[in-house]
Design a protein around this motif. Structure first.
Motif, PDB file in Angstrom:
ATOM      1  N   LYS A 107     -18.293  27.253  14.139  1.00 16.45           N
ATOM      2  CA  LYS A 107     -18.145  26.420  15.334  1.00 16.45           C
ATOM      3  C   LYS A 107     -17.540  25.058  14.989  1.00 16.45           C
ATOM      4  CE  LYS A 107     -20.160  29.371  18.117  1.00 16.45           C
ATOM      5  NZ  LYS A 107     -21.487  29.098  18.697  1.00 16.45           N
ATOM      6  N   GLY A 108     -17.306  24.274  16.016  1.00 14.00           N
ATOM      7  CA  GLY A 108     -16.758  22.942  15.798  1.00 14.00           C
ATOM      8  C   GLY A 108     -17.849  21.914  15.557  1.00 14.00           C
ATOM      9  N   LEU A 109     -17.449  20.659  15.542  1.00 16.73           N
ATOM     10  CA  LEU A 109     -18.366  19.563  15.283  1.00 16.73           C
ATOM     11  C   LEU A 109     -19.112  19.181  16.559  1.00 16.73           C
ATOM     12  CD1 LEU A 109     -15.844  17.496  13.149  1.00 16.73           C
ATOM     13  CD2 LEU A 109     -17.918  18.610  12.279  1.00 16.73           C
ATOM     14  N   PHE A 155     -21.853  16.160  18.030  1.00 16.84           N
ATOM     15  CA  PHE A 155     -22.640  14.934  17.891  1.00 16.84           C
ATOM     16  C   PHE A 155     -24.111  15.245  18.157  1.00 16.84           C
ATOM     17  CE2 PHE A 155     -24.180  10.714  18.432  1.00 16.84           C
ATOM     18  CZ  PHE A 155     -24.958  10.722  19.584  1.00 16.84           C
ATOM     19  N   GLY A 189     -14.478   1.313  21.408  1.00 22.48           N
ATOM     20  CA  GLY A 189     -15.037   2.646  21.548  1.00 22.48           C
ATOM     21  C   GLY A 189     -16.028   2.884  20.418  1.00 22.48           C
ATOM     22  N   TRP A 190     -16.244   4.156  20.117  1.00 23.89           N
ATOM     23  CA  TRP A 190     -17.318   4.496  19.173  1.00 23.89           C
ATOM     24  C   TRP A 190     -16.891   5.767  18.472  1.00 23.89           C
ATOM     25  CZ3 TRP A 190     -22.270   6.709  21.866  1.00 23.89           C
ATOM     26  CH2 TRP A 190     -23.099   7.309  20.913  1.00 23.89           C
ATOM     27  N   TYR A 191     -16.481   5.625  17.191  1.00 24.98           N
ATOM     28  CA  TYR A 191     -16.050   6.798  16.445  1.00 24.98           C
ATOM     29  C   TYR A 191     -16.507   6.662  14.999  1.00 24.98           C
ATOM     30  CZ  TYR A 191     -12.380   3.541  14.987  1.00 24.98           C
ATOM     31  OH  TYR A 191     -11.710   2.444  14.495  1.00 24.98           O
ATOM     32  N   TYR A 199      -9.395  14.012  12.739  1.00 29.69           N
ATOM     33  CA  TYR A 199     -10.074  14.130  11.451  1.00 29.69           C
ATOM     34  C   TYR A 199      -9.513  15.307  10.675  1.00 29.69           C
ATOM     35  CZ  TYR A 199     -13.593  11.098  13.584  1.00 29.69           C
ATOM     36  OH  TYR A 199     -14.219  10.054  14.205  1.00 29.69           O
ATOM     37  N   TYR A 227      -9.510  18.206  13.440  1.00 22.47           N
ATOM     38  CA  TYR A 227     -10.256  18.095  14.684  1.00 22.47           C
ATOM     39  C   TYR A 227      -9.814  16.845  15.432  1.00 22.47           C
ATOM     40  CZ  TYR A 227     -13.551  21.502  12.739  1.00 22.47           C
ATOM     41  OH  TYR A 227     -14.118  22.623  12.201  1.00 22.47           O
ATOM     42  N   GLN A 234     -11.120  14.242  18.534  1.00 22.89           N
ATOM     43  CA  GLN A 234     -12.380  13.800  19.135  1.00 22.89           C
ATOM     44  C   GLN A 234     -12.063  12.754  20.191  1.00 22.89           C
ATOM     45  OE1 GLN A 234     -14.440  10.506  17.450  1.00 22.89           O
ATOM     46  NE2 GLN A 234     -16.344  11.624  17.246  1.00 22.89           N
ATOM     47  N   TYR A 293     -13.616   9.738  22.487  1.00 24.48           N
ATOM     48  CA  TYR A 293     -14.768   8.870  22.644  1.00 24.48           C
ATOM     49  C   TYR A 293     -14.535   7.921  23.820  1.00 24.48           C
ATOM     50  CZ  TYR A 293     -11.742   6.125  19.460  1.00 24.48           C
ATOM     51  OH  TYR A 293     -10.689   5.484  18.848  1.00 24.48           O
ATOM     52  N   ARG A 338     -19.225  12.129  24.261  1.00 23.19           N
ATOM     53  CA  ARG A 338     -18.145  12.265  23.292  1.00 23.19           C
ATOM     54  C   ARG A 338     -18.053  13.730  22.878  1.00 23.19           C
ATOM     55  NH1 ARG A 338     -20.201  10.777  19.062  1.00 23.19           N
ATOM     56  NH2 ARG A 338     -18.541   9.875  17.832  1.00 23.19           N
ATOM     57  N   PHE A 361     -15.712  16.882  20.545  1.00 24.49           N
ATOM     58  CA  PHE A 361     -14.711  17.273  19.562  1.00 24.49           C
ATOM     59  C   PHE A 361     -13.980  18.505  20.072  1.00 24.49           C
ATOM     60  CE2 PHE A 361     -15.885  14.704  15.861  1.00 24.49           C
ATOM     61  CZ  PHE A 361     -17.194  14.360  16.123  1.00 24.49           C
ATOM     62  N   GLY A 362     -12.731  18.648  19.627  1.00 21.82           N
ATOM     63  CA  GLY A 362     -12.031  19.889  19.855  1.00 21.82           C
ATOM     64  C   GLY A 362     -12.517  20.964  18.895  1.00 21.82           C
ATOM     65  N   GLN A 363     -12.044  22.174  19.074  1.00 17.35           N
ATOM     66  CA  GLN A 363     -12.500  23.295  18.242  1.00 17.35           C
ATOM     67  C   GLN A 363     -11.736  23.393  16.927  1.00 17.35           C
ATOM     68  OE1 GLN A 363     -15.243  25.444  18.699  1.00 17.35           O
ATOM     69  NE2 GLN A 363     -15.586  23.681  20.003  1.00 17.35           N
TER      70      GLN A 363
END
Lengths: 120, 105
Positions: free
Chosen positions: A43-45, A47, A104-106, B35, B86, B88, B90, B95, B97-99
């Motif tokens: 799967k992806g990431l 949060f 923003g927030w990354y 990323y 990836y 992302q 925000y 927030r 992320f893409g796959q």
């Protein structure tokens, strides 16, 4: 050099608990927000949780709210994630990451992750 | 929702790579990051704010786009660039992320 090293991942049974840690170095830990992000197999990431520099602001993804608790110890440059009530779907690599909040927030730096496997 | 395409990109070293990330809603502030990630390694920030290269990132990496359509371009692929990328956003809560797009040899 910024370094983030996660630890504490393990095999745990459904319903069990685990505490993850992240040791930070190479920057002034107490001035940065931090995140936990996970990646389930294939799967992806995703949060998971955020904590501000003084722990005054804490956020969780809906998927872990009420089960996971984020905390930090600025004196020891460490970040933690207490995970209770673990489910099969919590199986993933868990990453800690430093967060930039100026525009923003990354996440700008990440650790290599620690593997959590939830299985009977 | 972020949709990345293609899912896999098969290229050779030295070639140019173009990766797409499409948002389901407009990102008015262009708060989009890219990323680079290899299994077993830490994800690495390449681009933030849609087009700003992160510290230490080579200039063969460039980001562009606005609104709902964003692009990561890798000018000439080096061996270490073969990885998963990836995007992302925000800009809008939550927030996301893409796959991912896998760039393979």
């Amino acid at each position: 050099e910024v370094q983030l090293v996660e630890s504490g991942g393990d095999l745990v049974q459904p319903g069990g608990s685990l505490r993850l840690s992240c040791a930070a170095s190479g920057f002034t830990f107490g001035t940065y927000s931090m995140n936990w992000v996970r990646q389930a197999p294939g799967k992806g990431l995703e949060f998971i949780s955020y904590i501000s520099p003084t722990s005054s602001a804490i956020y969780y993804a809906d998927s872990v709210k009420g089960r996971f608790t984020i905390s930090r110890d600025n004196a020891k440059n460490s970040l933690h994630l207490q995970m209770n009530g673990l489910r099969d779907e919590d199986t993933a690599i868990y990453y800690c990451a430093r967060v930039i909040t100026t525009s923003g927030w990354y996440e700008d730096f990440w650790g290599r992750g620690t593997l959590v496997t939830v299985s009977s | 929702v972020l949709t990345q395409s293609p899912a896999t990109l098969s290229l050779s070293p030295g070639e140019r790579a173009t990766l797409s990330c499409r948002a389901s809603h407009s990102l008015g502030r262009s708060y989009l990051a890219w990323y680079h990630h290899k299994p077993g390694q830490a994800p690495r920030l390449l681009i933030y704010g849609a087009s700003n290269r992160a510290t230490g990132i080579p200039d063969r990496f460039s980001g562009s786009g606005s609104g709902t359509d964003f692009t990561l371009t890798i000018g000439r692929l080096e061996p270490e660039d073969f990885a998963v990328y990836y995007c992302q956003q925000y800009d809008i809560s939550p927030r996301t992320f893409g796959q991912g797009t896998k760039v393979e040899i």
